[in-house]
Design a protein around this motif. Structure first.
Motif, mmCIF file in Angstrom:
data_model
loop_
_atom_site.group_PDB
_atom_site.id
_atom_site.type_symbol
_atom_site.label_atom_id
_atom_site.label_comp_id
_atom_site.label_asym_id
_atom_site.label_seq_id
_atom_site.Cartn_x
_atom_site.Cartn_y
_atom_site.Cartn_z
ATOM 1 N N HIS A 109 8.427 10.649 2.075
ATOM 2 C CA HIS A 109 7.251 10.227 1.303
ATOM 3 C C HIS A 109 6.519 9.082 2.007
ATOM 4 C CE1 HIS A 109 7.413 12.394 -2.636
ATOM 5 N NE2 HIS A 109 8.630 12.673 -2.184
ATOM 6 N N LEU A 110 7.275 8.139 2.568
ATOM 7 C CA LEU A 110 6.649 7.040 3.293
ATOM 8 C C LEU A 110 5.881 7.554 4.506
ATOM 9 C CD1 LEU A 110 9.349 4.192 3.226
ATOM 10 C CD2 LEU A 110 7.175 4.257 1.986
ATOM 11 N N GLN A 111 6.469 8.519 5.198
ATOM 12 C CA GLN A 111 5.789 9.053 6.382
ATOM 13 C C GLN A 111 4.473 9.712 5.990
ATOM 14 O OE1 GLN A 111 7.770 10.495 9.869
ATOM 15 N NE2 GLN A 111 6.875 12.527 9.590
ATOM 16 N N TYR A 112 4.470 10.463 4.884
ATOM 17 C CA TYR A 112 3.227 11.095 4.449
ATOM 18 C C TYR A 112 2.198 10.034 4.048
ATOM 19 C CZ TYR A 112 -0.125 13.978 1.966
ATOM 20 O OH TYR A 112 -1.298 14.576 1.568
ATOM 21 N N ARG A 113 2.638 9.009 3.339
ATOM 22 C CA ARG A 113 1.714 7.944 2.924
ATOM 23 C C ARG A 113 1.169 7.194 4.136
ATOM 24 N NH1 ARG A 113 4.123 5.730 -2.908
ATOM 25 N NH2 ARG A 113 4.501 7.818 -3.760
ATOM 26 N N LEU A 114 2.001 7.017 5.160
ATOM 27 C CA LEU A 114 1.523 6.405 6.390
ATOM 28 C C LEU A 114 0.408 7.236 7.012
ATOM 29 C CD1 LEU A 114 4.765 5.192 8.235
ATOM 30 C CD2 LEU A 114 2.873 3.775 7.443
ATOM 31 N N SER A 115 0.604 8.558 7.021
ATOM 32 C CA SER A 115 -0.416 9.422 7.617
ATOM 33 C C SER A 115 -1.736 9.319 6.864
ATOM 34 C CB SER A 115 0.068 10.872 7.651
ATOM 35 O OG SER A 115 0.129 11.432 6.339
ATOM 36 N N MET A 116 -1.673 9.118 5.555
ATOM 37 C CA MET A 116 -2.880 8.964 4.762
ATOM 38 C C MET A 116 -3.565 7.622 5.021
ATOM 39 S SD MET A 116 -3.390 11.756 3.047
ATOM 40 C CE MET A 116 -2.891 12.497 4.618
ATOM 41 N N LEU A 117 -2.814 6.682 5.595
ATOM 42 C CA LEU A 117 -3.364 5.366 5.928
ATOM 43 C C LEU A 117 -3.685 5.252 7.420
ATOM 44 C CD1 LEU A 117 -1.012 3.163 3.711
ATOM 45 C CD2 LEU A 117 -3.446 3.570 3.339
ATOM 46 N N GLY A 118 -3.632 6.380 8.108
ATOM 47 C CA GLY A 118 -4.067 6.410 9.499
ATOM 48 C C GLY A 118 -2.990 6.204 10.533
ATOM 49 N N VAL A 119 -1.718 6.289 10.144
ATOM 50 C CA VAL A 119 -0.621 6.099 11.099
ATOM 51 C C VAL A 119 0.206 7.371 11.167
ATOM 52 C CG1 VAL A 119 1.390 4.735 11.744
ATOM 53 C CG2 VAL A 119 -0.525 3.634 10.586
ATOM 54 N N ASP A 120 0.188 8.016 12.314
ATOM 55 C CA ASP A 120 0.937 9.264 12.481
ATOM 56 C C ASP A 120 2.310 8.995 13.082
ATOM 57 O OD1 ASP A 120 -1.203 10.819 11.530
ATOM 58 O OD2 ASP A 120 -2.147 10.797 13.498
ATOM 59 N N GLU A 168 5.904 18.101 -1.958
ATOM 60 C CA GLU A 168 6.253 16.993 -2.848
ATOM 61 C C GLU A 168 5.584 15.669 -2.449
ATOM 62 O OE1 GLU A 168 10.429 16.375 -4.544
ATOM 63 O OE2 GLU A 168 10.198 14.601 -3.269
ATOM 64 N N PRO A 169 5.594 15.262 -1.164
ATOM 65 C CA PRO A 169 4.937 13.992 -0.813
ATOM 66 C C PRO A 169 3.449 13.980 -1.152
ATOM 67 C CG PRO A 169 6.444 14.654 0.916
ATOM 68 C CD PRO A 169 6.335 15.821 -0.020
ATOM 69 N N TYR A 170 2.772 15.113 -0.969
ATOM 70 C CA TYR A 170 1.347 15.209 -1.325
ATOM 71 C C TYR A 170 1.169 15.182 -2.841
ATOM 72 C CZ TYR A 170 -2.963 17.686 -2.529
ATOM 73 O OH TYR A 170 -4.151 18.049 -3.100
ATOM 74 N N LYS A 171 2.002 15.933 -3.523
ATOM 75 C CA LYS A 171 1.874 16.083 -4.970
ATOM 76 C C LYS A 171 2.101 14.771 -5.708
ATOM 77 C CE LYS A 171 3.769 18.996 -8.695
ATOM 78 N NZ LYS A 171 4.779 20.055 -9.009
ATOM 79 N N TYR A 172 3.019 13.937 -5.181
ATOM 80 C CA TYR A 172 3.390 12.715 -5.893
ATOM 81 C C TYR A 172 2.956 11.453 -5.158
ATOM 82 C CZ TYR A 172 6.286 15.941 -8.559
ATOM 83 O OH TYR A 172 6.720 16.979 -9.343
ATOM 84 N N ILE A 173 1.902 11.543 -4.383
ATOM 85 C CA ILE A 173 1.476 10.393 -3.580
ATOM 86 C C ILE A 173 1.080 9.198 -4.452
ATOM 87 C CG2 ILE A 173 -0.943 11.134 -3.412
ATOM 88 C CD1 ILE A 173 -0.865 9.981 -0.502
ATOM 89 N N LYS A 213 0.829 -1.206 0.000
ATOM 90 C CA LYS A 213 0.000 0.000 0.000
ATOM 91 C C LYS A 213 0.867 1.261 0.000
ATOM 92 C CE LYS A 213 -3.821 -2.130 2.583
ATOM 93 N NZ LYS A 213 -4.668 -2.026 3.802
ATOM 94 N N LEU A 214 2.074 1.133 0.529
ATOM 95 C CA LEU A 214 2.976 2.283 0.617
ATOM 96 C C LEU A 214 3.756 2.506 -0.674
ATOM 97 C CD1 LEU A 214 4.387 1.632 4.211
ATOM 98 C CD2 LEU A 214 2.753 3.405 3.550
ATOM 99 N N ALA A 215 4.048 1.445 -1.397
ATOM 100 C CA ALA A 215 4.821 1.561 -2.638
ATOM 101 C C ALA A 215 4.287 0.571 -3.664
ATOM 102 C CB ALA A 215 6.304 1.312 -2.360
ATOM 103 N N PRO A 216 3.024 0.745 -4.083
ATOM 104 C CA PRO A 216 2.391 -0.274 -4.944
ATOM 105 C C PRO A 216 3.078 -0.475 -6.283
ATOM 106 C CG PRO A 216 1.034 1.714 -4.805
ATOM 107 C CD PRO A 216 2.100 1.848 -3.774
ATOM 108 N N GLN A 217 3.504 0.611 -6.948
ATOM 109 C CA GLN A 217 4.128 0.457 -8.266
ATOM 110 C C GLN A 217 5.497 -0.210 -8.160
ATOM 111 O OE1 GLN A 217 2.838 3.392 -7.091
ATOM 112 N NE2 GLN A 217 2.111 4.693 -8.763
ATOM 113 N N ASP A 218 6.294 0.224 -7.200
ATOM 114 C CA ASP A 218 7.665 -0.275 -7.089
ATOM 115 C C ASP A 218 7.720 -1.720 -6.615
ATOM 116 O OD1 ASP A 218 9.284 2.427 -7.440
ATOM 117 O OD2 ASP A 218 7.616 2.827 -6.086
#
Length: 296
Positions: free
Chosen positions: A218-229, A255-260, A39-44
């Motif tokens: 970027h991972l930290q921002y994606r975590l926050s979007m998944l409910g983990v601060d 950048e983390p928001y723009k390229y999520i 969920k944090l890095a689906p494409q990679d």
């Protein structure tokens, strides 16, 4: 919010995000994180099996090699650990987390506590303090370490190292056997070195450059979007020759928001924002060289 309340909040958030209980065994947390990482890095991570491994579930050499580590990642670890996997889906990233506090680290903790208590006039022996040690690492520790090691795995994936190793693994049986033997030898050497080491090794500055710090932001921002601060730790600061992680994070702007929704491959292909590039601190020798050039 008190420190205890903050810890409990993060603990509950990881529990909800992974779908496991707060006090789930480390092996269960690791299995849940294998799915969560996608969920944090689906494409990679698409097409790659992910392995998250609790050190306590592996042979003794792994625990010896991890005496002073919270966890680690190595692109070649699969060749050594594959025989111990409960589910072998083929070559892929292996993230290790040291889920039990080592005796050496416990002694460091209680020695510090003993000194602090002595300043207050309270005398406690080391043995007495060791009785209060929580040897089993909690879910938030496990997940923070696994997120950190995932950052390293993402950087290796972007750099193509896994593609290269997979080609060797799939096409050349003799090379595959050699890789397994070599990785076994590296693990044994690490175990021997760590067992004889009297104190923790110095930080690996080269492995935690600005590219890695960018991944972690970027991972930290994606975590926050998944409910983990969760607050990223041990990824920047002067011990890695950078500004504090919070300053690096601010320097990235939006950048983390723009390229999520973008892959880390495409993100790392972008030039550093100038403010972020300035987060790299110069060593004393580099600063002296610049000063000499300025005077010339």
């Amino acid at each position: 919010m008190s420190q205890l309340a903050s810890i409990n909040r993060e603990r509950d958030q990881w529990s909800a995000a992974l779908g496991v209980s707060v006090d789930a065994p480390a092996v269960e947390v690791c299995q849940a994180f294998e799915q969560f990482a996608h969920k944090l890095a689906p494409q990679d991570l698409a097409g790659w099996p992910m392995y998250c491994l609790a050190v306590s579930s592996l042979p003794d050499d792994y625990a010896k090699a991890a005496r002073f580590r919270g966890g680690w990642h190595n692109a070649r670890s699969y060749f050594s650990v594959s025989r111990h996997l409960p589910r072998d889906a083929g070559y892929g990233p292996c993230l290790f987390v040291n889920d039990l506090l080592s005796h050496e680290l416990a002694l460091q903790l209680v020695t510090g506590a003993q000194t602090a208590l002595a300043r207050r006039g309270e005398i406690e022996t080391i043995d007495e303090l060791l009785q209060y040690v929580q040897w089993r690492r909690p879910i938030e520790f496990l997940c923070r370490v696994l997120t950190h090691e995932l950052g390293h795995a993402i950087e290796y994936l972007v750099d193509g190292e896994f593609e290269c190793m997979k080609a060797v693994h799939d096409r050349l049986p003799i090379a595959r056997a050699n890789l397994t033997r070599n990785q076994d030898a590296y693990l044994a050497a690490d175990a021997a070195t760590e067992t004889s080491r009297p104190e923790p090794p110095p930080p690996q500055v080269d492995a935690h450059g600005l590219r890695f710090t960018r991944i972690m932001a970027h991972l930290q921002y994606r975590l926050s979007m998944l409910g983990v601060d969760a607050v990223a730790h041990d990824v920047a600061g002067e011990r890695f020759n950078q500004r504090h992680f919070a300053a690096c994070e601010v320097a990235l702007g939006n950048e983390p928001y723009k390229y999520i929704d973008q892959s880390f491959e495409s993100i790392l292909a972008l030039p550093f924002p100038p403010e972020f590039a300035a987060c790299q601190l110069k060593t004393r020798s580099a600063a002296d060289a610049d000063a000499a050039l300025a005077r010339a």
